[in-house]
Write a protein that holds these residues in place. Structure first.
Motif, PDB file in Angstrom:
ATOM      1  N   ALA A  85       0.839  -1.198   0.000  1.00  0.00           N
ATOM      2  CA  ALA A  85       0.000   0.000   0.000  1.00  0.00           C
ATOM      3  C   ALA A  85       0.880   1.257   0.000  1.00  0.00           C
ATOM      4  CB  ALA A  85      -0.921   0.006   1.217  1.00  0.00           C
ATOM      5  N   VAL A  86       0.379   2.317  -0.598  1.00  0.00           N
ATOM      6  CA  VAL A  86       1.077   3.601  -0.627  1.00  0.00           C
ATOM      7  C   VAL A  86       0.844   4.313   0.705  1.00  0.00           C
ATOM      8  CG1 VAL A  86       1.172   5.857  -1.786  1.00  0.00           C
ATOM      9  CG2 VAL A  86       0.764   3.774  -3.130  1.00  0.00           C
ATOM     10  N   ASP A  87       1.915   4.824   1.291  1.00  0.00           N
ATOM     11  CA  ASP A  87       1.775   5.594   2.531  1.00  0.00           C
ATOM     12  C   ASP A  87       0.950   6.844   2.253  1.00  0.00           C
ATOM     13  OD1 ASP A  87       3.219   4.025   4.382  1.00  0.00           O
ATOM     14  OD2 ASP A  87       5.126   4.844   3.666  1.00  0.00           O
ATOM     15  N   LEU A  88      -0.016   7.106   3.096  1.00  0.00           N
ATOM     16  CA  LEU A  88      -0.927   8.236   2.913  1.00  0.00           C
ATOM     17  C   LEU A  88      -0.207   9.562   2.648  1.00  0.00           C
ATOM     18  CD1 LEU A  88      -3.847   9.310   2.874  1.00  0.00           C
ATOM     19  CD2 LEU A  88      -3.694   9.489   5.363  1.00  0.00           C
ATOM     20  N   PRO A  89       0.867   9.911   3.384  1.00  0.00           N
ATOM     21  CA  PRO A  89       1.505  11.201   3.118  1.00  0.00           C
ATOM     22  C   PRO A  89       2.109  11.324   1.711  1.00  0.00           C
ATOM     23  CG  PRO A  89       2.156  10.378   5.270  1.00  0.00           C
ATOM     24  CD  PRO A  89       1.425   9.255   4.575  1.00  0.00           C
ATOM     25  N   SER A  90       2.301  10.204   1.018  1.00  0.00           N
ATOM     26  CA  SER A  90       2.873  10.218  -0.332  1.00  0.00           C
ATOM     27  C   SER A  90       1.822  10.055  -1.423  1.00  0.00           C
ATOM     28  CB  SER A  90       3.894   9.077  -0.472  1.00  0.00           C
ATOM     29  OG  SER A  90       4.923   9.217   0.464  1.00  0.00           O
ATOM     30  N   PHE A  91       0.566   9.967  -1.058  1.00  0.00           N
ATOM     31  CA  PHE A  91      -0.510   9.659  -2.009  1.00  0.00           C
ATOM     32  C   PHE A  91      -1.144  10.923  -2.566  1.00  0.00           C
ATOM     33  CE2 PHE A  91      -5.068   8.484  -2.724  1.00  0.00           C
ATOM     34  CZ  PHE A  91      -4.861   7.624  -3.789  1.00  0.00           C
ATOM     35  N   MET A  92      -1.311  10.969  -3.894  1.00  0.00           N
ATOM     36  CA  MET A  92      -2.048  12.071  -4.514  1.00  0.00           C
ATOM     37  C   MET A  92      -3.475  11.593  -4.715  1.00  0.00           C
ATOM     38  SD  MET A  92      -2.649  15.013  -5.529  1.00  0.00           S
ATOM     39  CE  MET A  92      -1.106  15.847  -5.417  1.00  0.00           C
ATOM     40  N   HIS A  93      -4.396  12.165  -3.986  1.00  0.00           N
ATOM     41  CA  HIS A  93      -5.805  11.773  -4.029  1.00  0.00           C
ATOM     42  C   HIS A  93      -6.416  12.099  -5.389  1.00  0.00           C
ATOM     43  CE1 HIS A  93      -6.182  11.108   0.382  1.00  0.00           C
ATOM     44  NE2 HIS A  93      -5.189  11.968   0.414  1.00  0.00           N
ATOM     45  N   PRO A  94      -7.149  11.147  -5.988  1.00  0.00           N
ATOM     46  CA  PRO A  94      -7.845  11.446  -7.242  1.00  0.00           C
ATOM     47  C   PRO A  94      -8.928  12.499  -7.004  1.00  0.00           C
ATOM     48  CG  PRO A  94      -7.899   9.081  -6.752  1.00  0.00           C
ATOM     49  CD  PRO A  94      -7.351   9.770  -5.555  1.00  0.00           C
ATOM     50  N   ALA A 133      -9.513   6.265  11.371  1.00  0.00           N
ATOM     51  CA  ALA A 133      -8.793   6.117  10.102  1.00  0.00           C
ATOM     52  C   ALA A 133      -9.467   6.921   8.996  1.00  0.00           C
ATOM     53  CB  ALA A 133      -8.713   4.637   9.721  1.00  0.00           C
ATOM     54  N   GLY A 134     -10.783   6.855   8.940  1.00  0.00           N
ATOM     55  CA  GLY A 134     -11.505   7.617   7.929  1.00  0.00           C
ATOM     56  C   GLY A 134     -11.280   9.106   8.064  1.00  0.00           C
ATOM     57  N   ALA A 135     -11.310   9.609   9.288  1.00  0.00           N
ATOM     58  CA  ALA A 135     -11.095  11.042   9.514  1.00  0.00           C
ATOM     59  C   ALA A 135      -9.693  11.462   9.097  1.00  0.00           C
ATOM     60  CB  ALA A 135     -11.348  11.381  10.987  1.00  0.00           C
ATOM     61  N   ILE A 136      -8.701  10.632   9.359  1.00  0.00           N
ATOM     62  CA  ILE A 136      -7.323  10.962   8.962  1.00  0.00           C
ATOM     63  C   ILE A 136      -7.205  11.025   7.444  1.00  0.00           C
ATOM     64  CG2 ILE A 136      -4.952  10.076   8.916  1.00  0.00           C
ATOM     65  CD1 ILE A 136      -5.503   9.026  11.804  1.00  0.00           C
ATOM     66  N   VAL A 137      -7.783  10.052   6.751  1.00  0.00           N
ATOM     67  CA  VAL A 137      -7.728  10.035   5.283  1.00  0.00           C
ATOM     68  C   VAL A 137      -8.439  11.251   4.708  1.00  0.00           C
ATOM     69  CG1 VAL A 137      -8.525   8.791   3.220  1.00  0.00           C
ATOM     70  CG2 VAL A 137      -7.430   7.537   5.093  1.00  0.00           C
ATOM     71  N   LEU A 138      -9.595  11.596   5.258  1.00  0.00           N
ATOM     72  CA  LEU A 138     -10.347  12.739   4.744  1.00  0.00           C
ATOM     73  C   LEU A 138      -9.631  14.060   5.027  1.00  0.00           C
ATOM     74  CD1 LEU A 138     -14.006  11.667   5.462  1.00  0.00           C
ATOM     75  CD2 LEU A 138     -12.636  11.382   3.386  1.00  0.00           C
ATOM     76  N   TYR A 139      -9.001  14.163   6.176  1.00  0.00           N
ATOM     77  CA  TYR A 139      -8.206  15.359   6.457  1.00  0.00           C
ATOM     78  C   TYR A 139      -7.081  15.485   5.431  1.00  0.00           C
ATOM     79  CZ  TYR A 139      -4.874  18.590   8.376  1.00  0.00           C
ATOM     80  OH  TYR A 139      -4.005  19.636   8.512  1.00  0.00           O
ATOM     81  N   ASP A 140      -6.412  14.368   5.138  1.00  0.00           N
ATOM     82  CA  ASP A 140      -5.320  14.400   4.173  1.00  0.00           C
ATOM     83  C   ASP A 140      -5.831  14.804   2.796  1.00  0.00           C
ATOM     84  OD1 ASP A 140      -2.364  13.679   3.812  1.00  0.00           O
ATOM     85  OD2 ASP A 140      -3.321  12.580   2.165  1.00  0.00           O
ATOM     86  N   ARG A 141      -6.979  14.277   2.388  1.00  0.00           N
ATOM     87  CA  ARG A 141      -7.569  14.669   1.104  1.00  0.00           C
ATOM     88  C   ARG A 141      -7.858  16.175   1.103  1.00  0.00           C
ATOM     89  NH1 ARG A 141     -10.440  13.001  -3.411  1.00  0.00           N
ATOM     90  NH2 ARG A 141     -11.847  14.625  -4.129  1.00  0.00           N
ATOM     91  N   ARG A 143      -6.440  18.452   2.845  1.00  0.00           N
ATOM     92  CA  ARG A 143      -5.154  19.164   2.833  1.00  0.00           C
ATOM     93  C   ARG A 143      -4.588  19.210   1.417  1.00  0.00           C
ATOM     94  NH1 ARG A 143      -1.938  22.624   3.569  1.00  0.00           N
ATOM     95  NH2 ARG A 143       0.115  22.350   4.414  1.00  0.00           N
ATOM     96  N   VAL A 144      -4.681  18.113   0.675  1.00  0.00           N
ATOM     97  CA  VAL A 144      -4.139  18.031  -0.684  1.00  0.00           C
ATOM     98  C   VAL A 144      -4.949  18.861  -1.672  1.00  0.00           C
ATOM     99  CG1 VAL A 144      -3.840  16.448  -2.642  1.00  0.00           C
ATOM    100  CG2 VAL A 144      -2.996  15.808  -0.383  1.00  0.00           C
ATOM    101  N   HIS A 145      -6.275  18.746  -1.614  1.00  0.00           N
ATOM    102  CA  HIS A 145      -7.125  19.411  -2.608  1.00  0.00           C
ATOM    103  C   HIS A 145      -7.718  20.735  -2.140  1.00  0.00           C
ATOM    104  CE1 HIS A 145      -6.827  16.405  -5.646  1.00  0.00           C
ATOM    105  NE2 HIS A 145      -7.233  15.451  -4.842  1.00  0.00           N
ATOM    106  N   ASP A 150       1.694  26.091   1.156  1.00  0.00           N
ATOM    107  CA  ASP A 150       2.653  25.082   1.590  1.00  0.00           C
ATOM    108  C   ASP A 150       2.988  25.309   3.056  1.00  0.00           C
ATOM    109  OD1 ASP A 150       2.766  23.938  -0.912  1.00  0.00           O
ATOM    110  OD2 ASP A 150       4.541  25.073  -1.527  1.00  0.00           O
ATOM    111  N   ARG A 151       3.291  24.218   3.737  1.00  0.00           N
ATOM    112  CA  ARG A 151       3.686  24.351   5.138  1.00  0.00           C
ATOM    113  C   ARG A 151       5.065  25.003   5.220  1.00  0.00           C
ATOM    114  NH1 ARG A 151       0.790  20.680   8.912  1.00  0.00           N
ATOM    115  NH2 ARG A 151      -0.706  19.563   7.646  1.00  0.00           N
TER     116      ARG A 151
END
Length: 180
Positions: A85-94, A133-141, A143-145, A150-151
C-alpha cells in the motif's frame, strides 16, 4: 474544493463506528456514503450520528461488491495496512474518489482490494479504529485538494511579511526602525 468524494465501509458491524465515520464524511464534504456487506443491524437501524448526516448526504447499502454502483470515472481507494500500500503522506488523491475502509477487527476482502484502483495506508504501528482512520484520510484529502499554502519549513504557522514602518524601511518587533 474541486472534484468529489465518497466514503464507505465493507463489512462494518458497529452502528457507533458507522455514525462516527459518516459524521466525519459529512464534516469534510462527502458527496455520499456507502456500505458493502454490512451487518444486518447496520442496514436496519439508522446510524448513530449527531450531525444527522443521512439528511445531508445519500447513504447506499450494497449487499455485495458486485452490487456497487459508483459514478463513472470515480476511483475506488482502499484503506488497508498492506506491505504494498502507498503511505498516505505520499498519495495524490484522485479528484473523483470513493474511499473504502475495512471492518472492525478485520481487513478489506481480497475481492474488494482487487476492485480498488489504489490501496493506501496510514503509517501507524498497528490498525486504528475505522472512524479515526476515515477522519485521517479525509483530512489528508482536504489538505491536498483544499488549495492551502505550503507548510513552512520551520515550526509554527504561516510566515507573513512584516509591514514596513510608516516612515519607510523594515521594523523590528519592538516597532523601532532598524538602524542602517
Amino acid at each position: 474544493m474541486r472534484g468529489y468524494f465518497a466514503v464507505g465501509a465493507e463489512g462494518i458491524s458497529k452502528p457507533m463506528n458507522l455514525g462516527n465515520l459518516m459524521r466525519s464524511a459529512h464534516a469534510f464534504g462527502a458527496s455520499f456514503f456507502f456500505t458493502v456487506d454490512a451487518d444486518t443491524r447496520i442496514r436496519k437501524a439508522p446510524p448513530s450520528d449527531t450531525s444527522k448526516s443521512t439528511g445531508h448526504l445519500p447513504l447506499f447499502h450494497w449487499p455485495a461488491i458486485d452490487d456497487m454502483d459508483l459514478p463513472s470515472g470515480c476511483q475506488l481507494v482502499g484503506v488497508e495496512l498492506t506491505d504494498d500500500a502507498v503511505d498516505l503522506p505520499s498519495f495524490m488523491h484522485p479528484l473523483q474518489a470513493a474511499y473504502v475502509l475495512g471492518p472492525e477487527r478485520g481487513s478489506l476482502s481480497p475481492e474488494m482490494q482487487a476492485r480498488c484502483a489504489h490501496i493506501i495506508k496510514i503509517p501507524t504501528k498497528f490498525c486504528i479504529n475505522i472512524a479515526v482512520a476515515g477522519a485521517i484520510v479525509l483530512y489528508d484529502r482536504h489538505r491536498v485538494h483544499g488549495q492551502y499554502a505550503d507548510r513552512p519549513l520551520t515550526a509554527g504557522g504561516p510566515k507573513t511579511p512584516r509591514a514596513a514602518h510608516k516612515h519607510g524601511g523594515p521594523i523590528m518587533r519592538t516597532g523601532r526602525k532598524i538602524p542602517g
